[in-house]
Design an enzyme around this catalytic site. Structure first.
Site, PDB file in Angstrom:
ATOM      1  N   TYR A 100      -1.529  -3.963  20.091  1.00 36.05           N
ATOM      2  CA  TYR A 100      -1.404  -2.695  19.362  1.00 36.05           C
ATOM      3  C   TYR A 100      -2.783  -2.168  18.986  1.00 36.05           C
ATOM      4  O   TYR A 100      -3.669  -2.929  18.610  1.00 36.05           O
ATOM      5  CB  TYR A 100      -0.548  -2.889  18.099  1.00 36.05           C
ATOM      6  N   TYR A 126     -13.367  -0.127  11.554  1.00 43.04           N
ATOM      7  CA  TYR A 126     -12.055  -0.588  12.037  1.00 43.04           C
ATOM      8  C   TYR A 126     -11.754   0.036  13.399  1.00 43.04           C
ATOM      9  O   TYR A 126     -11.406  -0.675  14.351  1.00 43.04           O
ATOM     10  CB  TYR A 126     -10.993  -0.201  10.997  1.00 43.04           C
TER      11      TYR A 126
HETATM   12  N1  LIG Z   1      -1.048  -0.534   9.404  1.00 39.69           N
HETATM   13  C1  LIG Z   1      -1.302   0.633   9.986  1.00 39.69           C
HETATM   14  O1  LIG Z   1      -1.212   1.715   9.371  1.00 39.69           O
HETATM   15  C2  LIG Z   1      -1.688   0.667  11.441  1.00 39.69           C
HETATM   16  C3  LIG Z   1      -2.055   1.924  11.993  1.00 39.69           C
HETATM   17  C4  LIG Z   1      -2.402   1.966  13.349  1.00 39.69           C
HETATM   18  C5  LIG Z   1      -2.387   0.822  14.121  1.00 39.69           C
HETATM   19  N2  LIG Z   1      -2.049  -0.375  13.542  1.00 39.69           N
HETATM   20  C6  LIG Z   1      -2.085  -1.565  14.389  1.00 39.69           C
HETATM   21  O2  LIG Z   1      -0.758  -2.074  14.494  1.00 39.69           O
HETATM   22  C7  LIG Z   1      -0.800  -3.509  14.583  1.00 39.69           C
HETATM   23  C8  LIG Z   1       0.098  -4.116  13.538  1.00 39.69           C
HETATM   24  O3  LIG Z   1      -0.363  -3.681  12.251  1.00 39.69           O
HETATM   25  P1  LIG Z   1       0.381  -4.113  10.895  1.00 39.69           P
HETATM   26  O4  LIG Z   1       0.355  -2.937   9.989  1.00 39.69           O
HETATM   27  O5  LIG Z   1       1.667  -4.774  11.225  1.00 39.69           O
HETATM   28  O6  LIG Z   1      -0.657  -5.182  10.354  1.00 39.69           O
HETATM   29  P2  LIG Z   1      -0.612  -5.997   8.981  1.00 39.69           P
HETATM   30  O7  LIG Z   1       0.689  -5.788   8.295  1.00 39.69           O
HETATM   31  O8  LIG Z   1      -1.875  -5.723   8.246  1.00 39.69           O
HETATM   32  O9  LIG Z   1      -0.622  -7.505   9.502  1.00 39.69           O
HETATM   33  C9  LIG Z   1      -1.761  -8.044  10.097  1.00 39.69           C
HETATM   34  C10 LIG Z   1      -1.389  -9.412  10.637  1.00 39.69           C
HETATM   35  O10 LIG Z   1      -2.562  -9.977  11.214  1.00 39.69           O
HETATM   36  C11 LIG Z   1      -2.692 -11.307  10.734  1.00 39.69           C
HETATM   37  N3  LIG Z   1      -4.069 -11.755  10.744  1.00 39.69           N
HETATM   38  C12 LIG Z   1      -5.145 -11.198  10.167  1.00 39.69           C
HETATM   39  N4  LIG Z   1      -6.245 -11.960  10.365  1.00 39.69           N
HETATM   40  C13 LIG Z   1      -5.824 -13.024  11.100  1.00 39.69           C
HETATM   41  C14 LIG Z   1      -6.479 -14.176  11.623  1.00 39.69           C
HETATM   42  N5  LIG Z   1      -7.787 -14.413  11.419  1.00 39.69           N
HETATM   43  N6  LIG Z   1      -5.741 -15.054  12.342  1.00 39.69           N
HETATM   44  C15 LIG Z   1      -4.429 -14.868  12.543  1.00 39.69           C
HETATM   45  N7  LIG Z   1      -3.750 -13.802  12.058  1.00 39.69           N
HETATM   46  C16 LIG Z   1      -4.450 -12.902  11.347  1.00 39.69           C
HETATM   47  C17 LIG Z   1      -2.138 -11.234   9.302  1.00 39.69           C
HETATM   48  O11 LIG Z   1      -1.890 -12.518   8.812  1.00 39.69           O
HETATM   49  P3  LIG Z   1      -1.844 -12.815   7.201  1.00 39.69           P
HETATM   50  O12 LIG Z   1      -0.501 -12.281   6.761  1.00 39.69           O
HETATM   51  O13 LIG Z   1      -1.949 -14.278   7.125  1.00 39.69           O
HETATM   52  O14 LIG Z   1      -2.999 -12.078   6.603  1.00 39.69           O
HETATM   53  C18 LIG Z   1      -0.898 -10.395   9.556  1.00 39.69           C
HETATM   54  O15 LIG Z   1       0.134 -11.176  10.094  1.00 39.69           O
HETATM   55  C19 LIG Z   1      -2.282  -3.902  14.454  1.00 39.69           C
HETATM   56  O16 LIG Z   1      -2.832  -4.054  15.731  1.00 39.69           O
HETATM   57  C20 LIG Z   1      -2.909  -2.695  13.782  1.00 39.69           C
HETATM   58  O17 LIG Z   1      -4.285  -2.556  14.096  1.00 39.69           O
HETATM   59  C21 LIG Z   1      -1.687  -0.469  12.233  1.00 39.69           C
END
Ligand SMILES: NC(=O)c1ccc[n+]([C@@H]2O[C@H](COP(=O)([O-])OP(=O)(O)OC[C@H]3O[C@@H](n4cnc5c(N)ncnc54)[C@H](OP(=O)(O)O)[C@@H]3O)[C@@H](O)[C@H]2O)c1
Length: 312
Positions: A100, A126
């Protein structure tokens, strides 16, 4: 036979929803940070070699947009270096990497939805690290699906929806920026679309897209567009009529019936943050629609869906 799927990042918004939906598509090995720390390249290689999956689905990322300004190195390790290693391993075993990315790879000067081939030009650390991750995957030669999404929220954890609901119970009025335009996307819709695409590519029906032909970048966001301020207003309006027994709603608001009366628009300059954000980052989903016949609902329909008792 169901394909083997390695799901990485099961505690995030998208990752949790994928953990619930992907078992319908394949045999899932799900790893959270405790079982696989993405800052450790050897752990990534070991995990992939041990499970030998047909699909690697990476829902993990460094997503703290403002913190990344002062932590670009750790952000790069997780958002660029880890996907590079996943792609290298995927290539070796003939797996497809599902990953993603973000609307923040774009600068935000356009005034019509961004297409996948529009030149990226991130404004913050980011976005830079996420773009490096995309490029590393593309350069690897592995089959891949990169889904760029935006403004992700869910009824769990920390996100804009939950923050607005919490603040709405604490304040008379909320001040929210109205000069950033994008498309809110429910994590459940991202997971549903991903599961449908994997199912379709795994047990291909005549006429359906195939790998490696479908390999590439796709935009995957809620349809339509709005500002953070209008999104907040819609949340507050829905909250006023929400059933108080919605479990997630009670968790966010403490079950309190008092919800802020007003949402006032402010400008980005009135709410300075360490990371600059695009003024306009709406993504066109046309390629996703065309290739996979997947249409994510309008952002308002997605928001409505979580305020009904049925989805509690
Ligand atoms: N959130 C948004 O608004 C947004 C917008 C555009 C694109 N995206 C993309 O969509 C995707 C999913 O986003 P999301 O919102 O579901 O993300 P999220 O809720 O912030 O979750 C991030 C995940 O990554 C894990 N993580 C972080 N550092 C890590 C490490 N060193 N080793 C293993 N796991 C690690 C976290 O684990 P912990 O729970 O242990 O921290 C968590 O499970 C990502 O690729 C993000 O860039 C998100």
């Amino acid at each position: 036979m169901k394909p083997a799927i390695l799901l990485i990042g099961t505690t995030g918004q998208v990752g949790r929803d994928l953990s619930e939906l992907l078992p319908r598509v394949g045999e899932v090995t799900a790893l959270d940070r405790q079982r696989l720390d993405l800052t450790q390249p050897d752990e990534i290689r070991r995990a992939i070699r041990a499970s030998h999956p047909a699909w690697i689905v990476n829902a993990a990322a460094y997503t703290a947009v403002d913190k990344a300004e002062s932590e670009e190195l750790p952000a790069r390790a997780i958002n660029a270096e880890a996907p590079r290693i996943m792609a290298e391993e995927a290539k070796k075993i003939g797996a497809c990497l599902v990953h993603y990315s973000t609307d923040y790879v774009f600068h935000g000067r356009k005034d019509a939805p961004y297409e996948e081939d529009d030149p990226p030009n991130p404004q913050n650390a980011y976005g830079r690290t996420k773009l490096e991750g995309e490029r590393a995957i593309q350069d690897s030669g592995a089959a891949h699906l990169i889904f760029r999404t935006a403004w992700v929220y869910s009824t769990r954890g920390r996100n804009f929806l939950m923050t607005m609901l919490r603040l709405a119970t604490q304040r008379e009025e909320l001040r929210v920026v109205r000069d950033q335009i994008g498309a809110p996307t429910l994590s459940r819709e991202i997971a549903k679309a991903t599961a449908a695409i994997l199912a379709s590519l795994s047990g291909r029906e005549p006429g359906a897209a195939s790998l490696p032909a479908a390999s590439g970048i796709y935009h995957m966001t809620g349809a339509g567009e709005t500002s953070w301020c209008d999104f907040a207003s819609a949340i507050v309006e829905k909250a006023k009529t929400a059933p108080q027994d919605l479990r997630w709603f009670s968790e966010a608001t403490g079950g309190l019936p008092n919800i802020a009366r007003r949402v006032l628009p402010i400008t980005t300059s009135e709410y300075p943050t360490p990371a600059r954000r695009p003024a306009y980052s709406v993504l066109s989903n046309a390629r996703l629609n065309r290739t996979f016949s997947i249409h994510l609902p309008d952002w308002r329909t997605q928001l409505d869906s979580i305020f009904t008792r049925l989805s509690a």
